[in-house]
Design a protein around this motif. Structure first.
Motif, PDB file in Angstrom:
ATOM      1  N   ASP A 437       0.865  -1.189   0.000  1.00 27.88           N
ATOM      2  CA  ASP A 437       0.000   0.000   0.000  1.00 27.88           C
ATOM      3  C   ASP A 437       0.899   1.235   0.000  1.00 27.88           C
ATOM      4  OD1 ASP A 437      -1.690   2.111   0.542  1.00 27.88           O
ATOM      5  OD2 ASP A 437      -2.844   1.066   2.082  1.00 27.88           O
ATOM      6  N   LEU A 438       1.093   1.824  -1.168  1.00 30.25           N
ATOM      7  CA  LEU A 438       2.010   2.955  -1.292  1.00 30.25           C
ATOM      8  C   LEU A 438       1.558   4.140  -0.446  1.00 30.25           C
ATOM      9  CD1 LEU A 438       4.551   4.088  -2.627  1.00 30.25           C
ATOM     10  CD2 LEU A 438       3.133   4.806  -4.559  1.00 30.25           C
ATOM     11  N   ARG A 439       0.271   4.350  -0.357  1.00 34.50           N
ATOM     12  CA  ARG A 439      -0.221   5.466   0.448  1.00 34.50           C
ATOM     13  C   ARG A 439       0.167   5.274   1.915  1.00 34.50           C
ATOM     14  NH1 ARG A 439      -6.456   7.024  -0.051  1.00 34.50           N
ATOM     15  NH2 ARG A 439      -5.690   7.512  -2.142  1.00 34.50           N
ATOM     16  N   TRP A 440      -0.004   4.056   2.429  1.00 34.84           N
ATOM     17  CA  TRP A 440       0.367   3.790   3.819  1.00 34.84           C
ATOM     18  C   TRP A 440       1.870   3.975   4.011  1.00 34.84           C
ATOM     19  CZ3 TRP A 440       3.723   0.414   6.208  1.00 34.84           C
ATOM     20  CH2 TRP A 440       3.610   0.307   7.609  1.00 34.84           C
ATOM     21  N   ALA A 441       2.653   3.447   3.050  1.00 30.49           N
ATOM     22  CA  ALA A 441       4.108   3.534   3.160  1.00 30.49           C
ATOM     23  C   ALA A 441       4.566   4.983   3.195  1.00 30.49           C
ATOM     24  CB  ALA A 441       4.765   2.792   2.004  1.00 30.49           C
ATOM     25  N   LEU A 442       3.998   5.825   2.333  1.00 25.82           N
ATOM     26  CA  LEU A 442       4.391   7.232   2.313  1.00 25.82           C
ATOM     27  C   LEU A 442       3.911   7.953   3.570  1.00 25.82           C
ATOM     28  CD1 LEU A 442       3.817   8.142  -1.436  1.00 25.82           C
ATOM     29  CD2 LEU A 442       5.999   8.078  -0.213  1.00 25.82           C
ATOM     30  N   ARG A 443       2.726   7.575   4.069  1.00 26.66           N
ATOM     31  CA  ARG A 443       2.245   8.196   5.297  1.00 26.66           C
ATOM     32  C   ARG A 443       3.176   7.869   6.456  1.00 26.66           C
ATOM     33  NH1 ARG A 443      -2.437   5.801   5.851  1.00 26.66           N
ATOM     34  NH2 ARG A 443      -1.955   4.580   7.725  1.00 26.66           N
ATOM     35  N   LEU A 444       3.627   6.624   6.517  1.00 22.38           N
ATOM     36  CA  LEU A 444       4.578   6.249   7.560  1.00 22.38           C
ATOM     37  C   LEU A 444       5.901   6.978   7.362  1.00 22.38           C
ATOM     38  CD1 LEU A 444       4.956   4.255  10.016  1.00 22.38           C
ATOM     39  CD2 LEU A 444       6.169   2.780   8.386  1.00 22.38           C
ATOM     40  N   ALA A 445       6.376   7.025   6.114  1.00 22.08           N
ATOM     41  CA  ALA A 445       7.650   7.681   5.818  1.00 22.08           C
ATOM     42  C   ALA A 445       7.632   9.145   6.250  1.00 22.08           C
ATOM     43  CB  ALA A 445       7.969   7.568   4.335  1.00 22.08           C
ATOM     44  N   GLU A 446       6.505   9.820   6.038  1.00 23.24           N
ATOM     45  CA  GLU A 446       6.408  11.233   6.408  1.00 23.24           C
ATOM     46  C   GLU A 446       6.500  11.442   7.915  1.00 23.24           C
ATOM     47  OE1 GLU A 446       2.727  12.345   4.618  1.00 23.24           O
ATOM     48  OE2 GLU A 446       3.629  12.779   2.651  1.00 23.24           O
ATOM     49  N   ARG A 447       6.176  10.417   8.682  1.00 21.62           N
ATOM     50  CA  ARG A 447       6.223  10.534  10.146  1.00 21.62           C
ATOM     51  C   ARG A 447       7.514   9.969  10.739  1.00 21.62           C
ATOM     52  NH1 ARG A 447       1.090   7.598  12.154  1.00 21.62           N
ATOM     53  NH2 ARG A 447       1.472   6.377  10.271  1.00 21.62           N
ATOM     54  N   MET A 448       8.372   9.447   9.886  1.00 21.78           N
ATOM     55  CA  MET A 448       9.645   8.905  10.358  1.00 21.78           C
ATOM     56  C   MET A 448      10.661  10.030  10.559  1.00 21.78           C
ATOM     57  SD  MET A 448      10.266   5.484   8.086  1.00 21.78           S
ATOM     58  CE  MET A 448       9.841   3.870   8.728  1.00 21.78           C
ATOM     59  N   ASP A 449      11.407   9.960  11.640  1.00 21.53           N
ATOM     60  CA  ASP A 449      12.500  10.906  11.874  1.00 21.53           C
ATOM     61  C   ASP A 449      13.720  10.429  11.099  1.00 21.53           C
ATOM     62  OD1 ASP A 449      10.878  12.359  13.570  1.00 21.53           O
ATOM     63  OD2 ASP A 449      11.654  11.434  15.390  1.00 21.53           O
ATOM     64  N   ALA A 450      13.717  10.703   9.806  1.00 22.44           N
ATOM     65  CA  ALA A 450      14.825  10.291   8.941  1.00 22.44           C
ATOM     66  C   ALA A 450      14.965  11.281   7.809  1.00 22.44           C
ATOM     67  CB  ALA A 450      14.589   8.883   8.382  1.00 22.44           C
ATOM     68  N   GLY A 451      16.191  11.610   7.472  1.00 23.55           N
ATOM     69  CA  GLY A 451      16.425  12.528   6.371  1.00 23.55           C
ATOM     70  C   GLY A 451      16.179  11.909   5.013  1.00 23.55           C
ATOM     71  N   MET A 452      16.243  10.567   4.932  1.00 27.31           N
ATOM     72  CA  MET A 452      16.057   9.857   3.665  1.00 27.31           C
ATOM     73  C   MET A 452      15.277   8.577   3.950  1.00 27.31           C
ATOM     74  SD  MET A 452      19.996  10.240   2.311  1.00 27.31           S
ATOM     75  CE  MET A 452      20.642   9.637   3.873  1.00 27.31           C
ATOM     76  N   VAL A 453      14.291   8.285   3.118  1.00 30.62           N
ATOM     77  CA  VAL A 453      13.501   7.064   3.288  1.00 30.62           C
ATOM     78  C   VAL A 453      13.412   6.343   1.947  1.00 30.62           C
ATOM     79  CG1 VAL A 453      11.315   6.050   4.029  1.00 30.62           C
ATOM     80  CG2 VAL A 453      12.143   8.163   5.118  1.00 30.62           C
ATOM     81  N   GLY A 454      13.822   5.086   1.937  1.00 27.41           N
ATOM     82  CA  GLY A 454      13.653   4.247   0.769  1.00 27.41           C
ATOM     83  C   GLY A 454      12.305   3.549   0.845  1.00 27.41           C
ATOM     84  N   VAL A 455      11.427   3.827  -0.112  1.00 24.62           N
ATOM     85  CA  VAL A 455      10.102   3.215  -0.129  1.00 24.62           C
ATOM     86  C   VAL A 455      10.091   2.119  -1.178  1.00 24.62           C
ATOM     87  CG1 VAL A 455       7.630   3.611  -0.483  1.00 24.62           C
ATOM     88  CG2 VAL A 455       9.035   5.365   0.629  1.00 24.62           C
ATOM     89  N   ASN A 456       9.990   0.889  -0.714  1.00 21.84           N
ATOM     90  CA  ASN A 456      10.028  -0.299  -1.569  1.00 21.84           C
ATOM     91  C   ASN A 456      11.321  -0.389  -2.373  1.00 21.84           C
ATOM     92  OD1 ASN A 456       7.554  -1.286  -0.685  1.00 21.84           O
ATOM     93  ND2 ASN A 456       6.408  -0.162  -2.248  1.00 21.84           N
ATOM     94  N   ARG A 457      12.404   0.123  -1.793  1.00 22.13           N
ATOM     95  CA  ARG A 457      13.734  -0.068  -2.374  1.00 22.13           C
ATOM     96  C   ARG A 457      14.776   0.025  -1.264  1.00 22.13           C
ATOM     97  NH1 ARG A 457      16.819   4.283  -4.683  1.00 22.13           N
ATOM     98  NH2 ARG A 457      17.203   2.853  -6.412  1.00 22.13           N
TER      99      ARG A 457
END
Length: 498
Positions: A437-457
């Motif tokens: 679920d890309l929407r869920w993944a991006l929603r989680l990524a936006e709340r992560m304390d990280a300067g860079m997030v790899g989504v499905n990679r």
């Protein structure tokens, strides 16, 4: 697969490459290789065997000052060099680096220990910084506008900050150098570089490529040392040094920021990481395993962006562990120059002891070794790639950066609790999320304390993207357009238009 217990034999061509660098006169100052002013040297060792690769000049304060002398003497001319010319020199450096990829990769493998496949990938990545910033050199920031009150025009421009001190680590000895040198030169700065004492040879090979590509002598200077505090402290106390760019541990970064504050030196910091790797219940498990292998085991896990803690949803944990474990067991451990090697040694005995202590702590608290690559060697700083399960969420292996080929798995079911654990670290460099679920993944990524997030990679590094972290993982960004901006200062002119 196993490795032999015989000492590693470095290929003859690597020995020839090292000899051509004349490492005992390896400080590169003003376009010349020179010995340390004190006459001191130190040994560089092959981490796969412990054998001595080279005896290298050991720089100190006097050499650091000489390097600044050279950089300062060439700054005005280099800053005045047309951006196109600066860019063309960087482009030629890219082409030369690509043409010499094999000997450079072998040199990296010899002094760093990483597999040849990893070293070749590093050379390609390192060279790409020269190409990217050769193109950015001709796109300077600037602006022109009428002032709101009228009667004047505002002209905004960017100017090179001055002599830049660059401090790089051992884990990517080519890429960490080019990621800093390329934008500095594109901006019009001259540089003094202190590479890690574990891997000084690659830095010398890179600076020679730059000068062959047309970068004038004295624009890039190299001082390696077993006393980095002496060298870097000298630079930070020198009023001619106006920029510090450091990649290394958070502890050292804090100390350097304190020193830089004394003279208000512009500072960029790329510090430690503790990257979470999240696998959701609806993730493509095969894709997640492929990404996990890259994110965890590139460079043997000795990367600031390496996945350090794996949060796998309970519904797919067993399947993920089985497939991830099978892939780990298939890894070949050994010297870079042995056929098929995927995982080389850790950089030092100290690093090996530290990783062992973290694993033993986890095991003593209930963790289990689920899968492990085969390994029976006794020479070198090797640790077999290992998958741990039933790892307590507060184990040292989870809470601190492992910097080695060990993957601890923590299961999760509640999203709020997952996010609390993910963001519970003071470090926030990289993170990874796998979900259908890309929407869920991006929603989680936006709340992560990280300067860079790899989504499905499993890779986040790219010269065209801003590299850096939040919280205690750093200050500023490298790469992309931000990479050049880090080496410039904004200046504006208010022009009367009456």
């Amino acid at each position: 697969m196993t490795i032999t217990t015989d000492p590693t034999t470095v290929p003859a061509e690597v020995v020839e490459t090292i000899a051509a660098l004349d490492p005992e006169r390896g400080l590169h100052i003003g376009g010349r290789g020179v010995a340390a002013a004190s006459g001191r040297t130190f040994e560089v060792h092959d981490p796969a065997s412990g054998s001595v690769l080279a005896t290298v000049a050991d720089g100190a304060a006097a050499d650091a000052t000489a390097a600044v002398d050279a950089a300062d003497a060439t700054f005005a001319a280099w800053a005045a060099t047309p951006p196109r010319q600066r860019g063309e020199a960087l482009r030629r450096a890219f082409e030369l680096m690509v043409a010499r990829a094999e000997p450079l990769a072998a040199l990296i493998s010899a002094e760093n220990g990483k597999s040849l496949a990893d070293a070749r990938a590093e050379v390609a990545y390192a060279a790409e910084f020269f190409r990217w910033f050769s193109e950015e050199a001709v796109r300077p920031d600037g602006g022109y506008a009428e002032s709101p009150a009228g009667g004047t025009r505002t002209i905004v421009t960017a100017r090179p900050v001055g002599v830049a001190a660059l401090v790089t680590p051992w884990n990517f000895p080519a890429a960490m150098a080019t990621r800093k040198i390329a934008p500095a030169l594109a901006a019009g700065c001259t540089v003094v570089l202190k590479p890690a004492a574990e891997t000084p040879l690659t830095a010398n090979a890179v600076v020679r490529i730059l000068e062959e590509a047309g970068v004038p002598a004295g624009v890039v200077n190299v001082v390696h040392s077993t006393d980095p505090g002496d060298v870097v402290g000298t630079w930070l106390a020198d009023p001619r040094v106006r920029k510090l760019s450091f990649t290394g541990s958070t502890g050292v970064g804090r100390h350097l920021l304190g020193q830089a504050a004394d003279r208000v030196v512009s500072s960029s910091m790329e510090l430690g990481g503790n990257a979470p790797f999240v696998v959701a219940a609806d993730a493509d498990v095969d894709a997640a395993v492929t990404g996990a292998m890259i994110a965890k085991f590139r460079n043997g896990g000795q990367a600031c962006t390496a996945a350090n803690r794996f949060y796998v949803h309970a519904d797919v944990a067993a399947e993920f562990v089985d497939r991830f474990g099978a892939a780990i067991e298939a890894l070949v451990v050994g010297s870079a120059f042995e056929p098929g090697t995927a995982i080389g040694p850790l950089i030092s005995a100290k690093a090996l002891d530290g990783l062992r202590a973290k694993v033993e702590d986890a095991l003593s608290r209930g963790a289990r070794v689920s899968h492990q690559a085969s390994y029976d060697g006794t020479v070198g700083h090797f640790f077999p790639p290992t998958l741990l399960v039933d790892v307590p969420a507060d184990a040292e292996l989870v809470c601190t950066e492992a910097f080695g080929p060990v993957a601890p798995v923590v299961t999760w079911t509640d999203e709020a609790d997952l996010l609390r654990q993910v963001n519970g670290s003071e470090l926030g460099l990289a993170a990874y999320v796998y979900s259908g679920d890309l929407r869920w993944a991006l929603r989680l990524a936006e709340r992560m304390d990280a300067g860079m997030v790899g989504v499905n990679r499993g890779v986040v590094s790219d010269p065209a993207a801003p590299f850096g972290g939040v919280k205690q993982s750093g200050v500023g960004r490298e790469g992309a357009r931000e990479g050049v901006r880090a080496f410039t200062e904004t200046q504006y002119f208010s022009v009367d238009w009456s």
